[in-house]
Scaffold this active site. Structure first.
Site, mmCIF file in Angstrom:
data_model
loop_
_atom_site.group_PDB
_atom_site.id
_atom_site.type_symbol
_atom_site.label_atom_id
_atom_site.label_comp_id
_atom_site.label_asym_id
_atom_site.label_seq_id
_atom_site.Cartn_x
_atom_site.Cartn_y
_atom_site.Cartn_z
ATOM 1 N N ASP A 153 109.127 54.395 39.537
ATOM 2 C CA ASP A 153 109.415 55.076 38.290
ATOM 3 C C ASP A 153 110.613 56.002 38.424
ATOM 4 O OD1 ASP A 153 108.410 57.170 39.752
ATOM 5 O OD2 ASP A 153 106.617 57.431 38.566
ATOM 6 N N THR A 154 111.106 56.231 39.617
ATOM 7 C CA THR A 154 112.302 57.030 39.801
ATOM 8 C C THR A 154 113.558 56.261 39.457
ATOM 9 O OG1 THR A 154 112.480 56.330 42.104
ATOM 10 C CG2 THR A 154 111.217 58.318 41.653
ATOM 11 N N LYS A 181 107.993 50.618 31.037
ATOM 12 C CA LYS A 181 106.928 51.613 30.968
ATOM 13 C C LYS A 181 107.484 52.997 30.675
ATOM 14 C CE LYS A 181 103.172 49.813 33.801
ATOM 15 N NZ LYS A 181 102.273 50.119 34.928
ATOM 16 N N VAL A 203 99.090 46.934 34.415
ATOM 17 C CA VAL A 203 98.828 45.691 33.695
ATOM 18 C C VAL A 203 98.989 44.496 34.630
ATOM 19 C CG1 VAL A 203 99.391 46.580 31.419
ATOM 20 C CG2 VAL A 203 101.215 45.658 32.861
#
Length: 233
Positions: A153-154, A181, A203
């Site tokens: 996520d970075t 996301k 997911v």
């Protein structure tokens, strides 16, 4: 990175699924019986995925038509989306005054153990991508690494991949991502073509896996806690 800065409109985010979306009850759909207690809900049905993929194919053909491109599929999770996207483009080309000559190559990113990422990102099968030199490249990824399931996520995953592809000096790079996301520490990067913007849930299905399971699901589903424990390694 040269050529990558661009202004994006809200429509570039794709279909936005809100954080409070509960998904569909499992009993409304068919899915492999061996996953009957391993899923919380059907998050995005297969038919919706296919309709959205066709729309992305139209956008890509409108933007890139009449350019030879190299489609770079990010394995393993991207293989189904890539295959369906390429098929949609081919069908559209048969009924359009535009054409999009394509060749397909493959690359693999590996950074997960269970539902957590490992510290290092491994790029497998990317040691010789000299074919990208001077070419128009379309990277196809099912879950955008800038808004991913865990540590990436970075945005480090996408930066690493783009830097690697850029080192082969392509003429142009575009990215198609089925899912992005929303995560607090995201970089704000969006692919050029986005299917769905989703909340930060783990997911599976439509080739997205949990320790190599769930790739045989047609729908995109939310894995249950029981499923995580059952297939944990």
């Amino acid at each position: 990175m040269a050529g990558w800065e661009r202004k994006q409109t809200d429509t570039d985010k794709g279909i936005v699924i809100p954080d409070d979306w509960p998904g569909y009850p499992l009993d409304l759909f068919t899915y492999p019986e061996h996953y009957s207690e391993d899923l919380d809900c059907v998050y995005i049905p297969h038919g919706v995925i296919m309709d959205r993929t066709e729309r992305l194919a139209r956008n890509i053909l409108e933007d890139l038509g009449d350019h030879d491109i190299v489609v770079l599929c990010v394995l393993k999770g991207g293989f189904q989306f890539c295959a369906d996207l390429v098929d949609c483009i081919k069908v559209l080309c048969r009924n359009s005054n535009k054409t999009l000559p394509m060749r397909v190559d493959f690359i693999r990113l590996k950074s997960y153990l269970n539902d957590l990422s490992t510290p290092d990102l491994h790029i497998v099968g990317a040691d010789n991508l000299s074919v990208l030199n001077g070419k128009n490249v379309l990277i196809v990824e099912v879950l955008s690494p800038s808004f991913p399931q865990a540590i990436v996520d970075t945005g480090k995953t996408m930066k690493t991949l783009l830097d690697h592809v850029e080192s082969f000096k392509p003429k142009m790079i575009k990215v198609a991502g089925l899912l992005v996301k929303r995560v607090p520490s995201g970089t704000g990067y969006l692919p050029d073509y986005v299917g769905f913007e989703i909340s930060n849930r783990f997911v599976v299905g439509y080739a997205l896996d949990y320790n190599e399971y769930f790739r045989d699901l047609n729908h995109i589903c939310v894995i249950s806690d029981r499923g995580k424990q059952k297939y944990k390694i």
